[in-house]
Design a protein around this motif. Structure first.
Motif, PDB file in Angstrom:
ATOM      1  N   ILE A  59       5.046   2.019  18.239  1.00 27.11           N
ATOM      2  CA  ILE A  59       5.689   1.362  16.995  1.00 27.11           C
ATOM      3  C   ILE A  59       7.096   2.180  16.752  1.00 27.11           C
ATOM      4  CG2 ILE A  59       5.488   0.231  14.727  1.00 27.11           C
ATOM      5  CD1 ILE A  59       2.690  -0.184  15.142  1.00 27.11           C
ATOM      6  N   LEU A  60       7.187   3.344  16.195  1.00 28.37           N
ATOM      7  CA  LEU A  60       8.277   4.104  16.381  1.00 28.37           C
ATOM      8  C   LEU A  60       8.840   3.749  17.092  1.00 28.37           C
ATOM      9  CD1 LEU A  60       6.587   6.987  14.529  1.00 28.37           C
ATOM     10  CD2 LEU A  60       8.097   5.476  13.739  1.00 28.37           C
ATOM     11  N   SER A  61       8.639   3.926  18.960  1.00 28.92           N
ATOM     12  CA  SER A  61       9.716   3.895  20.154  1.00 28.92           C
ATOM     13  C   SER A  61      10.019   2.422  20.097  1.00 28.92           C
ATOM     14  CB  SER A  61       8.751   4.205  20.944  1.00 28.92           C
ATOM     15  OG  SER A  61       9.352   3.866  22.182  1.00 28.92           O
ATOM     16  N   ALA A  72       7.377   0.557   9.976  1.00 27.33           N
ATOM     17  CA  ALA A  72       6.777   0.940  11.030  1.00 27.33           C
ATOM     18  C   ALA A  72       4.834   1.084  10.301  1.00 27.33           C
ATOM     19  CB  ALA A  72       7.653   2.082  11.915  1.00 27.33           C
ATOM     20  N   ARG A  73       5.192   1.846   9.182  1.00 26.95           N
ATOM     21  CA  ARG A  73       4.122   1.832   8.592  1.00 26.95           C
ATOM     22  C   ARG A  73       3.725   0.237   8.188  1.00 26.95           C
ATOM     23  NH1 ARG A  73       3.900   6.575   4.632  1.00 26.95           N
ATOM     24  NH2 ARG A  73       3.540   5.421   2.925  1.00 26.95           N
ATOM     25  N   ALA A  74       4.098  -0.759   7.695  1.00 30.62           N
ATOM     26  CA  ALA A  74       3.521  -1.575   7.602  1.00 30.62           C
ATOM     27  C   ALA A  74       2.664  -2.613   9.244  1.00 30.62           C
ATOM     28  CB  ALA A  74       4.983  -2.864   6.745  1.00 30.62           C
ATOM     29  N   LEU A  75       3.767  -2.514   9.730  1.00 32.45           N
ATOM     30  CA  LEU A  75       3.422  -3.031  10.966  1.00 32.45           C
ATOM     31  C   LEU A  75       2.290  -1.988  11.624  1.00 32.45           C
ATOM     32  CD1 LEU A  75       6.828  -3.371  12.912  1.00 32.45           C
ATOM     33  CD2 LEU A  75       5.076  -4.787  11.964  1.00 32.45           C
ATOM     34  N   PHE A  76       1.761  -0.783  11.122  1.00 34.09           N
ATOM     35  CA  PHE A  76       0.646  -0.126  11.748  1.00 34.09           C
ATOM     36  C   PHE A  76      -0.213  -1.022  10.856  1.00 34.09           C
ATOM     37  CE2 PHE A  76      -1.828   3.778  11.262  1.00 34.09           C
ATOM     38  CZ  PHE A  76      -2.214   4.229  12.629  1.00 34.09           C
ATOM     39  N   SER A  77      -0.222  -0.274   9.687  1.00 31.17           N
ATOM     40  CA  SER A  77      -1.428  -0.932   8.713  1.00 31.17           C
ATOM     41  C   SER A  77      -1.915  -2.124   8.541  1.00 31.17           C
ATOM     42  CB  SER A  77      -1.598   0.099   7.332  1.00 31.17           C
ATOM     43  OG  SER A  77       0.362  -1.098   6.819  1.00 31.17           O
ATOM     44  N   LYS A  78      -1.368  -3.191   9.418  1.00 31.19           N
ATOM     45  CA  LYS A  78      -1.475  -4.350   8.983  1.00 31.19           C
ATOM     46  C   LYS A  78      -3.134  -5.025   8.139  1.00 31.19           C
ATOM     47  CE  LYS A  78      -2.815  -4.292  14.167  1.00 31.19           C
ATOM     48  NZ  LYS A  78      -3.933  -4.849  15.165  1.00 31.19           N
ATOM     49  N   PRO A  79      -1.949  -5.454   7.113  1.00 25.73           N
ATOM     50  CA  PRO A  79      -2.080  -5.754   5.868  1.00 25.73           C
ATOM     51  C   PRO A  79      -2.747  -7.140   5.705  1.00 25.73           C
ATOM     52  CG  PRO A  79       0.251  -5.650   4.935  1.00 25.73           C
ATOM     53  CD  PRO A  79      -0.100  -5.311   6.591  1.00 25.73           C
ATOM     54  N   ASP A  80      -3.588  -7.901   4.644  1.00 22.77           N
ATOM     55  CA  ASP A  80      -3.683  -9.362   5.392  1.00 22.77           C
ATOM     56  C   ASP A  80      -2.587 -10.296   5.443  1.00 22.77           C
ATOM     57  OD1 ASP A  80      -6.872  -8.531   5.276  1.00 22.77           O
ATOM     58  OD2 ASP A  80      -6.373  -8.682   3.424  1.00 22.77           O
TER      59      ASP A  80
END
Length: 723
Positions: A326-328, A355-363
């Protein structure tokens, strides 16, 4: 009620006094209205679930028992049994006059506020103080439960500053409250927000609006600048609008705080489950080493095996690779991923927040103009990544290409309402045009019919032979639904000032090289640049962030001097420079007219208004303080301020960041009509294709003109992403 109270105490021994009085008050005030156990469950079931973790069917049985007790207390049950035993039928002493009863009922209609709701005596109402205390306790428990959710939610900054002058209200019902039932089975991931209002200060942005977000779909929120798109996202994220508490919401709005944590670890830290499992694994490993082969060591080993199984199911071992990918994709090289977050600028920290949002995958993921902080390569990666987004996405964007690629649905803000359309922006545009055309046709057809009928009425109004026909036509007109004409939104027009032509050469860069002195990395940003521009030039500069695009613009305008080489500029050339931070540098305390007066004093007010009107800032909008304007409206003010100096060569650095789609379209047309030269740095593909005839690519220590234009550049980027 005493019997009901004892029964509630026996079934819920842990209930505290405040909640007990709250439940008792509801039962007492509505005891005559309850018809079955389901209605009692709707009224107090949620509170009873909060008191004790009982299954739903058991709580419903308790509510049925309470209903029987209430009926016994009212004497209904005994009375009905007596009538059955004695067999007594009630006989009327006198005939009932239905006409007089109807007159009596008609006289009482004025006292009834609604068919469904009638007023009760204040003595029958629940004690307000007790109710407030009970609801406060419920709120505390709910907040405590929400507080145990993922770190991504907990680390989201407070939105209080952004919505300090905004407000929201929403009508709710008993049915809505049941979505929150702790023991209930309704754990839907769909979101429905009905009949809500949003205001900013004294201005109503949305009124009686409805919003439905189906789980797994991607929604693009569009509309003119200043209609409340950003405010709506903030209201949802700050929980000012009611959504089920089990749905995790994450709004990417503020940048990550800078500290010693590396970029990669900052992203991994969002996964609370992973962090908890790794921490527990370390604790168990240390305990096992300490206990050795004792019996306690065996039990610890069993627990460790369970932790390993949980780690396998959660794919803990794959998390670093996923975070790195994701960061890349967002432009962080492998080396930069190890940098501490405090080493990044604000723009890069915003990428880190994304990037943090994409990684954590909230509802529910809320994104507000995510492409503003990205270069073209990162935008293309994000478009591809979001096409496979597994949960619900609500994104505000004015990038037409992004809206054609990512959303499955479009939500359109207009007239204080939200209109829903299936498909991407291109499909939305076609459907909206067709819908407006049909609405206008229907209105015109009805108007023609009204005129024809009215002509008949006027012609035969005083003809006794046609009296019945005339009355029939009049009634028909009264029954026709009232249709309104299609109100078209005002077209956005931007006009740059007319300029005189200059004889070439206009602008030349000869063997230009540049590096920043006194910084750790003393290498050249670019070397040997040889480029020319004229008043007919429409040039776009592209390249990854940090490649030197803004530095090149500053060298062209004379803000920076080249380390080597020369820049030749026509002596009558006057640059108009629009920087990325131009909007943030405006004096927010004054109105637009005062701003122009302060920078260019001595002109009549009408002249300042004319300048602002050229960029769509007219009427009362020109007299509002700049702080109260939307991002796009501030950008238009910045354009007016730039053009007040009558430049004949425009140098624009990311001018589309805050503009809506219609304004970007108008900007493209205005730049094509402008008689001076244009050099543009932008990531908006539609604007680039509309305006630019020449492409300068900045990267790998050089700047060169690319043959084949933007199409060729896009092919190169797509190949790099595939690799």
């Amino acid at each position: 009620m005493a019997v009901c109270g004892e029964y509630i105490r026996s079934q819920f021994p842990t209930i505290d006094d405040d909640l007990y009085q709250y439940v008792e008050g509801i039962l007492d005030s509505s005891k005559e209205d309850f018809e079955d156990g389901d209605e009692i469950y709707e009224a107090i079931g949620e509170v009873l679930h909060e008191v004790a973790d009982k299954p739903e069917n058991e709580v419903r049985k308790i509510c049925e028992k309470l209903l029987e007790m209430l009926k016994d207390a009212n004497g209904e049950k005994d009375g009905s049994n007596k009538r059955k035993k004695n067999g007594v039928n009630k006989v009327l002493n006198a005939p009932v006059h239905l006409g007089s009863m109807a007159a009596t009922l008609e006289a009482q209609v004025e006292q009834i506020k609604s068919i469904w709701v009638t007023t009760r005596d204040d003595a029958m109402k629940v004690d307000a103080k007790k109710l407030e205390k009970a609801e406060a306790k419920l709120q505390q428990k709910q907040e405590k439960r929400v507080g145990n959710e993922s770190a991504a939610n907990r680390n989201t900054p407070s939105m209080s500053q952004g919505i300090e002058t905004a407000s929201a209200s929403q009508m709710t019902s008993k049915k809505d409250s049941r979505l929150e039932t702790k023991g209930g089975s309704n754990r839907t991931q769909d979101i429905r927000i009905e009949n809500f209002d949003v205001a900013y200060g004294d201005r109503v942005l949305l009124q009686g609006a409805d919003l439905t977000l189906a789980f797994g779909r991607r929604y693009g929120l569009v509309g003119r600048n200043g209609l409340g798109k950003t405010t709506l996202l903030r209201m949802i994220s700050a929980n000012h609008l009611r959504i089920p508490s089990h749905i995790r919401v994450l709004h990417v709005e503020q940048e990550v705080a800078g500290d010693e944590t590396s970029a990669l670890e900052s992203v991994l830290g969002c996964d609370q489950e992973r962090s908890t499992l790794l921490s527990r694994e370390a604790e168990l490993q240390a305990a096992i080493e300490k206990e050795g082969s004792s019996g306690a060591g065996d039990s610890l080993g069993e627990e460790l095996a369970k932790v390993y199984e949980a780690m396998r199911l959660a794919e803990v071992d794959k998390a670093p690779a996923r975070a790195s990918a994701i960061l890349s994709g967002l432009g962080f090289s492998v080396e930069r991923q190890a940098w501490p977050t405090k080493a990044f600028s604000g723009g890069w920290r915003m990428r880190l927040a994304l990037a943090r949002a994409l990684f954590s995958k909230p509802d529910l993921l809320l994104l507000d103009e995510p492409t503003n902080m990205l270069d073209i390569k990162a935008i293309l990666w994000l478009e591809k990544y979001l096409q496979n987004w597994p949960t619900t996405l609500l994104v505000v964007s004015h990038d037409r290409n992004f809206l054609d690629t990512v959303p499955t649905d479009i939500l359109y803000l207009r007239g204080q309402k939200i209109e829903s359309y299936r498909g991407n922006y291109d499909q939305f545009s076609k459907t909206k045009t067709e819908r407006e055309r049909n609405q206008q046709r229907e209105f015109e057809a009805q108007q023609a019919k009204r005129a024809h009928v009215q002509e008949f009425i006027d012609r035969f109004r005083y003809n006794a032979n046609r009296a019945s026909s005339v009355q029939s036509k009049i009634k028909m007109l009264e029954k026709l639904p009232e249709l309104k004409p299609m109100e078209k939104e005002s077209e956005v027009t931007l006009r740059f000032p007319e300029v005189e032509s200059l004889s070439p050469p206009i602008l030349q860069l000869n063997e230009v090289s540049f590096r920043y002195e006194g910084v750790a990395d003393n290498s050249y940003i670019f070397t040997g640049v040889n480029l020319t521009a004229t008043l007919q030039s429409r040039i776009c500069i592209v390249g990854e962030n940090g490649a030197g695009k803004t530095t090149l613009l500053k060298i062209i305008t004379g803000t920076l001097s080249p380390t080597q080489g020369t820049v030749h500029v026509h002596r009558n050339l006057k640059f108009g420079y629009f920087s990325q931070h131009h909007v943030d540098q405006l004096d927010m305390r004054v109105c637009s007219v005062e701003l122009l007066q302060n920078h260019f004093p001595g002109k009549p007010v009408e002249e300042y208004r004319r300048m602002l009107g050229s960029f769509g800032v007219s009427g009362d909008l020109a007299l509002q303080t700049i702080n109260s304007l939307s991002g796009g409206q501030k950008s238009r003010v910045a354009f007016a301020l730039m053009c007040a100096a009558m430049p004949n060569f425009l140098v624009l650095d990311e001018p589309t960041n805050h503009l809506d789609i219609e304004s970007i379209e108008a900007l493209g047309k205005a730049l094509n009509a402008y008689q001076g030269g244009v050099i543009l740095v932008s990531h908006d593909e539609r604007l680039i294709r509309m305006v630019c005839k020449e492409l300068w690519v900045c990267g790998n220590g050089s700047v060169h003109c690319m043959e084949g234009g933007f199409d060729e550049y896009r092919k190169i980027i797509e190949k790099e992403l595939e690799a």
